[in-house]
Structures are given as structure tokens and as C-alpha cells.
Write an enzyme that holds these catalytic residues in place. Structure first.
Site: not given
Ligand SMILES: *Cc1c(COP(=O)(O)O)cnc(C)c1O
Length: 333
Positions: A55, A308
Site C-alpha cells: 500500500k 502483499s
Molecule cells: C489492501 C490489501 C490487499 C488488497 O488490495 P486492493 O487494492 O484493495 O485489492 C491485499 N493484501 C494486503 C496485505 C492489503 O493490505
């Protein structure tokens, strides 16, 4: 502005803009997953990104694009946690006032992380949408600039820089596995990969219990879903009934959205720890959870999966790991 304005050029510009702010995260092979599937599996470790999730990329791109007047007044975010943390971090670095609106569902360890960067946290309401209402009011009353978590061209372009890094390191990748919530991550990365080669397959993954994008794509328009408790708490929340960018981009660029159960998410967390020595959060574990499903057919031969984020409650992670790593269940992954 429409989705066609989020061009590859904008994503390269984002890459340049945020270069000093973000970490170029490792893309590592997963030998055990490669063996399991008989394909090459690479993992993009955004769990090692500064602030603990990807993010930061979108937040940095949005904040660094503000006018001086906007920076002076301050910024506002609503978030399930990682976006707020990223906005708070960038704002803190530049001495910009930052308010983050959260629902009461957001766990306390996430709140503490934002406050550490100097953000003012307002926790109200039962869902992400409630937090959004509070944020809208503050935006007007205090003249703050809203930094949206996913449905914003600058945020999408920032997340897209992950796609540039993947292609740069592994131009032969033919399949991407990416967690999906609001779709900013999937939209940005898919834009890069599909522009490079439309035959690259993009597989989005969400959790079974409340997959807003999944139901929206099925319905052909943004729909609301009820929020439930999930290990993938960073994937909770709707996509916004007034969604402008991510819905149509996901519809266009993401080939399929697959779902995983809570039990499967646990196995994803366990796999990352057991085979890579890293702790990932549930939202990141959905990538591994899907690849670990026994019945699936993974397309392509060179797969990149995005892990992510790594902002997991350490007590929760310890709980899961100790349950599986007891002698009886040891060989689960
Ligand atoms: C926000 C987030 C997502 C999903 O991202 P989007 O852009 O909302 O689809 C996935 N994994 C983590 C760790 C996140 O913080």
C-alpha cells in the site's frame, strides 16, 4: 478521467516519483511450491515492503502528487489498516497532517502502528463503509484531501509499479496470482502485464466469506457484501457502489477471481513460514492458499504470486503456527 487514462506511462511516472520512498522488494523462487506444481513459482515479497505492505506504493504516489496548498491543509484516509498505515508513514515523513478513519472492526495492533507515525486515528462504525461516511464529513469540515485506498488513478498507478518490477526481473512470467479486495493492486499490476503481453493470465484471489469484487464482477456492477471476520482482514470492505476505476479495470484485465477458505488461508500462512521463514498476513496468504489447493489447474509455466503484506497480529500467527506445527499435523504443507 476514466480507466483508459491510467496508462503505462503513468505507472512509469509513479515508479520514478516514489523511487526514494519504497523498497524494490525481492522476487524469490519458491522451490517447494515449484516442486509441488511442476512449474516455476516466483513470489513477490511485498510483505517486506516498508510499512509492511504494498500500500505504500499507491499512498506515496498520491501524496507526492499533492499541491503545496493541499499538503499544508493535510490528508485523510479511511482504511482497514494497511492503507492508513502507509498514508500515515508518508505524511509523517513530510510533516503533513494526517487523519485516518477506521471502523471498530480494525484490530488494535493496526491502530497503534498508525499512531506511531503521528496520525490522528478516528475509530467509528461497524464497517469500512461507515468509516468512509465519517471520512467524508471530515473531508468537508476540515478541508483535508482524501487519499482513497484503491479507487484512485494515482493509487492504482503506484500499485502498478510492482508489475514493472516483476517484468524487469522475470520477463518470461506468463501467469500472475494476486490478492483482490478493492482491486487497486490487481488493476495496476494487471494493466502492466496485459499491456506487455495480453496472453499473460491474471488470477485474482479473495476469501470465501466476503469477496466484494467477486460478487460485483458476477453481478456486472458494484454490489455490497456483508463484512465477516476473516483471517484476511485486509481484504474486507466493499468496492464502493460509486466505483469509477478498479471495477472496470478488474473486469477488463483480470481473467478470473478464485476464492479460498479460512482453513486454506491458515495453510498459506503456514507455508510461508515453514518454507520461506517469513510471516505473512492472511490477505497475502490467499495467493499461496490458492496455489496449495489440491484440485486446481494453474495455467502457464512461469507463475508470479504476490505476497502483499506482512502485518499480522503476532499472537494470531503464533496460534496458527503452533496448532499446525505440533508433531501430529506437521506435514500439512
Ligand atoms: C489492501 C490489501 C490487499 C488488497 O488490495 P486492493 O487494492 O484493495 O485489492 C491485499 N493484501 C494486503 C496485505 C492489503 O493490505
Amino acid at each position: 478521467m476514466s480507466q483508459t487514462d491510467i496508462t503505462l506511462r503513468k505507472i512509469f511516472q509513479a515508479q520514478k516519483r516514489i523511487a526514494g520512498m519504497v523498497r524494490h522488494t525481492p522476487l524469490v523462487e519458491s522451490p517447494s511450491m515449484s516442486d509441488r506444481l511442476g512449474k516455476s513459482i516466483l513470489l513477490k515479497l511485498e510483505c517486506l515492503q516498508k510499512t509492511g505492505s504494498f500500500k505504500l506504493r499507491g499512498a506515496a504516489n498520491a501524496l507526492l502528487s499533492l499541491s503545496d496548498a493541499q499538503k499544508e491543509k493535510g490528508v485523510l484516509a479511511f482504511s482497514t489498516g494497511n492503507h492508513g498505515r502507509a498514508v500515515a508513514y508518508v505524511a509523517g515523513r513530510f510533516g503533513i497532517k494526517c487523519v485516518v478513519c477506521l471502523s471498530e472492526r480494525v484490530p488494535q495492533y493496526r491502530v497503534a502502528a498508525m499512531e506511531k507515525f503521528g496520525a490522528i486515528v478516528v475509530q467509528k462504525g461497524k464497517s469500512q463503509d461507515d468509516a468512509y461516511e465519517v471520512a467524508l464529513k471530515l473531508e468537508k469540515d476540515e478541508n483535508l484531501t482524501m487519499i482513497k485506498p484503491f479507487d484512485d488513478p494515482l493509487v492504482i498507478a503506484g500499485q502498478g509499479t510492482i508489475g514493472l518490477e516483476i517484468l524487469n526481473r522475470a520477463p518470461h512470467v506468463d501467469t500472475l496470482v494476486v490478492p483482490v479486495s478493492g482491486g487497486g493492486l490487481a488493476a495496476g499490476v494487471a494493466k502492466v502485464l496485459k499491456t506487455a503481453d495480453p496472453s499473460i493470465k491474471i488470477i485474482g484471489v479473495s476469501m470465501e466469506c466476503a469477496p466484494a469484487m467477486y460478487h460485483s464482477i458476477k453481478a456486472g456492477k458494484p454490489v455490497e457484501v456483508e463484512e465477516k471476520d476473516s483471517l484476511a482482514d485486509a481484504l474486507l470492505g466493499g468496492i464502493g457502489l460509486d466505483n469509477q476505476f478498479t471495477f472496470s479495470m478488474v473486469e477488463k484485465y483480470v481473467d478470473t477471481i478464485e476464492l479460498v477458505s479460512e482453513k486454506e488461508i491458515e495453510k498459506g500462512i503456514l507455508f510461508a513460514y515453514e518454507h520461506h521463514g517469513i510471516l505473512i498476513e492472511g490477505a497475502a496468504a490467499v495467493t499461496l492458499a490458492w496455489l496449495l489447493k489440491p484440485e486446481i489447474e494453474v495455467p502457464g509455466n512461469h507463475i508470479a504470486g504476490i505476497l502483499s503484506g506482512g502485518n499480522v497480529d503476532k499472537n494470531l500467527a503464533f496460534d496458527i503456527l503452533s496448532r499446525y506445527l505440533s508433531p501430529k499435523e506437521k506435514s500439512i504443507t
